[in-house]
Design a protein around this motif. Structure first.
Motif, PDB file in Angstrom:
ATOM      1  N   MET A 125       0.820  -1.209   0.000  1.00 29.46           N
ATOM      2  CA  MET A 125       0.000   0.000   0.000  1.00 29.46           C
ATOM      3  C   MET A 125       0.858   1.265   0.000  1.00 29.46           C
ATOM      4  N   LYS A 126       2.154   1.138   0.235  1.00 32.88           N
ATOM      5  CA  LYS A 126       2.998   2.334   0.287  1.00 32.88           C
ATOM      6  C   LYS A 126       3.126   3.021  -1.066  1.00 32.88           C
ATOM      7  N   ASN A 127       2.753   2.322  -2.149  1.00 37.61           N
ATOM      8  CA  ASN A 127       2.851   2.910  -3.476  1.00 37.61           C
ATOM      9  C   ASN A 127       1.568   3.600  -3.928  1.00 37.61           C
ATOM     10  N   PHE A 128       0.531   3.599  -3.110  1.00 40.06           N
ATOM     11  CA  PHE A 128      -0.729   4.253  -3.441  1.00 40.06           C
ATOM     12  C   PHE A 128      -0.822   5.569  -2.681  1.00 40.06           C
ATOM     13  N   HIS A 129      -1.122   6.635  -3.403  1.00 44.75           N
ATOM     14  CA  HIS A 129      -1.168   7.966  -2.790  1.00 44.75           C
ATOM     15  C   HIS A 129      -2.411   8.713  -3.244  1.00 44.75           C
ATOM     16  N   GLN A 130      -2.804   9.718  -2.463  1.00 44.41           N
ATOM     17  CA  GLN A 130      -3.935  10.551  -2.840  1.00 44.41           C
ATOM     18  C   GLN A 130      -3.508  11.535  -3.928  1.00 44.41           C
ATOM     19  N   PHE A 131      -4.347  11.641  -4.948  1.00 43.85           N
ATOM     20  CA  PHE A 131      -4.045  12.496  -6.084  1.00 43.85           C
ATOM     21  C   PHE A 131      -3.857  13.957  -5.656  1.00 43.85           C
ATOM     22  N   ASP A 132      -4.860  14.520  -4.989  1.00 44.41           N
ATOM     23  CA  ASP A 132      -4.811  15.946  -4.640  1.00 44.41           C
ATOM     24  C   ASP A 132      -3.671  16.302  -3.704  1.00 44.41           C
ATOM     25  N   LEU A 133      -3.291  15.390  -2.849  1.00 38.73           N
ATOM     26  CA  LEU A 133      -2.226  15.692  -1.888  1.00 38.73           C
ATOM     27  C   LEU A 133      -0.846  15.333  -2.433  1.00 38.73           C
ATOM     28  N   HIS A 134      -0.647  14.088  -2.750  1.00 41.09           N
ATOM     29  CA  HIS A 134       0.696  13.621  -3.064  1.00 41.09           C
ATOM     30  C   HIS A 134       1.120  13.838  -4.510  1.00 41.09           C
ATOM     31  N   PHE A 135       0.255  13.518  -5.470  1.00 43.34           N
ATOM     32  CA  PHE A 135       0.658  13.643  -6.868  1.00 43.34           C
ATOM     33  C   PHE A 135       1.038  15.084  -7.200  1.00 43.34           C
ATOM     34  N   LYS A 136       0.186  16.004  -6.844  1.00 39.25           N
ATOM     35  CA  LYS A 136       0.461  17.407  -7.159  1.00 39.25           C
ATOM     36  C   LYS A 136       1.716  17.908  -6.429  1.00 39.25           C
ATOM     37  N   MET A 137       1.909  17.463  -5.195  1.00 41.01           N
ATOM     38  CA  MET A 137       3.098  17.858  -4.442  1.00 41.01           C
ATOM     39  C   MET A 137       4.360  17.275  -5.081  1.00 41.01           C
ATOM     40  N   HIS A 138       4.298  16.002  -5.480  1.00 37.04           N
ATOM     41  CA  HIS A 138       5.451  15.366  -6.122  1.00 37.04           C
ATOM     42  C   HIS A 138       5.782  16.056  -7.446  1.00 37.04           C
ATOM     43  N   CYS A 139       4.767  16.470  -8.173  1.00 33.24           N
ATOM     44  CA  CYS A 139       5.001  17.220  -9.419  1.00 33.24           C
ATOM     45  C   CYS A 139       5.719  18.526  -9.114  1.00 33.24           C
ATOM     46  N   LYS A 140       5.191  19.259  -8.165  1.00 35.34           N
ATOM     47  CA  LYS A 140       5.742  20.573  -7.827  1.00 35.34           C
ATOM     48  C   LYS A 140       7.189  20.472  -7.340  1.00 35.34           C
ATOM     49  N   GLU A 141       7.477  19.444  -6.558  1.00 34.87           N
ATOM     50  CA  GLU A 141       8.817  19.276  -5.991  1.00 34.87           C
ATOM     51  C   GLU A 141       9.775  18.544  -6.936  1.00 34.87           C
ATOM     52  N   GLY A 142       9.272  18.082  -8.077  1.00 39.86           N
ATOM     53  CA  GLY A 142      10.124  17.333  -8.995  1.00 39.86           C
ATOM     54  C   GLY A 142      10.514  15.970  -8.461  1.00 39.86           C
ATOM     55  N   LYS A 143       9.611  15.343  -7.708  1.00 40.16           N
ATOM     56  CA  LYS A 143       9.912  14.057  -7.083  1.00 40.16           C
ATOM     57  C   LYS A 143       9.015  12.931  -7.592  1.00 40.16           C
ATOM     58  N   LEU A 144       8.609  13.028  -8.849  1.00 45.22           N
ATOM     59  CA  LEU A 144       7.792  11.958  -9.415  1.00 45.22           C
ATOM     60  C   LEU A 144       8.660  10.726  -9.658  1.00 45.22           C
ATOM     61  N   PRO A 145       8.109   9.536  -9.397  1.00 46.36           N
ATOM     62  CA  PRO A 145       8.860   8.318  -9.737  1.00 46.36           C
ATOM     63  C   PRO A 145       8.868   8.122 -11.257  1.00 46.36           C
ATOM     64  N   ASN A 146       9.560   7.109 -11.716  1.00 43.63           N
ATOM     65  CA  ASN A 146       9.673   6.865 -13.155  1.00 43.63           C
ATOM     66  C   ASN A 146       8.351   6.541 -13.826  1.00 43.63           C
ATOM     67  N   TYR A 147       7.409   5.988 -13.087  1.00 46.23           N
ATOM     68  CA  TYR A 147       6.158   5.516 -13.663  1.00 46.23           C
ATOM     69  C   TYR A 147       5.035   5.818 -12.687  1.00 46.23           C
ATOM     70  N   ASN A 180     -11.837  17.122 -16.783  1.00 47.95           N
ATOM     71  CA  ASN A 180     -11.179  18.024 -15.836  1.00 47.95           C
ATOM     72  C   ASN A 180     -10.006  17.316 -15.144  1.00 47.95           C
ATOM     73  N   LEU A 181     -10.156  16.017 -14.871  1.00 49.18           N
ATOM     74  CA  LEU A 181      -9.048  15.259 -14.284  1.00 49.18           C
ATOM     75  C   LEU A 181      -7.852  15.256 -15.238  1.00 49.18           C
ATOM     76  N   VAL A 182      -8.086  15.015 -16.520  1.00 49.99           N
ATOM     77  CA  VAL A 182      -7.004  15.042 -17.515  1.00 49.99           C
ATOM     78  C   VAL A 182      -6.330  16.415 -17.517  1.00 49.99           C
ATOM     79  N   LYS A 183      -7.140  17.465 -17.458  1.00 49.10           N
ATOM     80  CA  LYS A 183      -6.605  18.842 -17.423  1.00 49.10           C
ATOM     81  C   LYS A 183      -5.747  19.067 -16.181  1.00 49.10           C
ATOM     82  N   GLU A 184      -6.218  18.626 -15.019  1.00 51.39           N
ATOM     83  CA  GLU A 184      -5.463  18.801 -13.770  1.00 51.39           C
ATOM     84  C   GLU A 184      -4.128  18.065 -13.815  1.00 51.39           C
TER      85      GLU A 184
END
Length: 134
Positions: free
Chosen positions: A1-23, A52-56
């Motif tokens: 379960m450690k690889n599952f994250h909330q979109f609004d919290l983690h995905f956007k933060m990882h994008c902003k910080e440049g910390k996205l994984p390879n996939y 709207n999800l695709v846009k976000e």
């Protein structure tokens, strides 16, 4: 379960910080929640929520310091029942392995179905090179 994250919290933060994984796989909401509508592009849900999800996702990725390393792939698992101006070919389609289905239909797997959309977005792809393949 450690690889599952909330979109609004983690995905956007990882994008902003440049910390996205390879996939990364973004899974849409298939059901309405208390204050969040489904955004899966399926009937009877509002398809504008899915778009709207695709846009976000695009906006978060394109603003990321990792943008120059990203391919954003939007794929659908079905055509959605929308009109397609190109009918699937009915003749001249070779069977991929000559397997024939069971009786009474004896289907030869020698036809194609409707086209299913896929969208590729990346700074690697030249602007204006988009194409509808048939």
């Amino acid at each position: 379960m450690k690889n599952f994250h909330q979109f609004d919290l983690h995905f956007k933060m990882h994008c902003k910080e440049g910390k996205l994984p390879n996939y990364v796989v973004i899974e849409q909401r298939f059901f309405d929640l208390l204050s969040l509508p489904a955004n899966d592009d399926h009937p009877s849900h509002d398809i504008s929520e899915g778009q709207n999800l695709v846009k976000e996702v695009y906006e978060a990725l394109s603003a990321s310091p990792q943008w120059k390393e990203i391919l954003f792939l939007v794929v659908y698992d079905e055509h959605g029942g929308f009109y397609d101006h190109v009918p699937p070919p009915k003749i001249g389609v070779p069977s991929p392995d000559d397997i024939i289905g069971p009786a009474p239909y004896n289907y030869k797997f020698d036809s194609l179905g409707v086209r299913v959309p896929a969208i590729l977005i990346s700074p690697w792809i030249e602007r204006g090179t988009g194409k509808c393949l048939s």
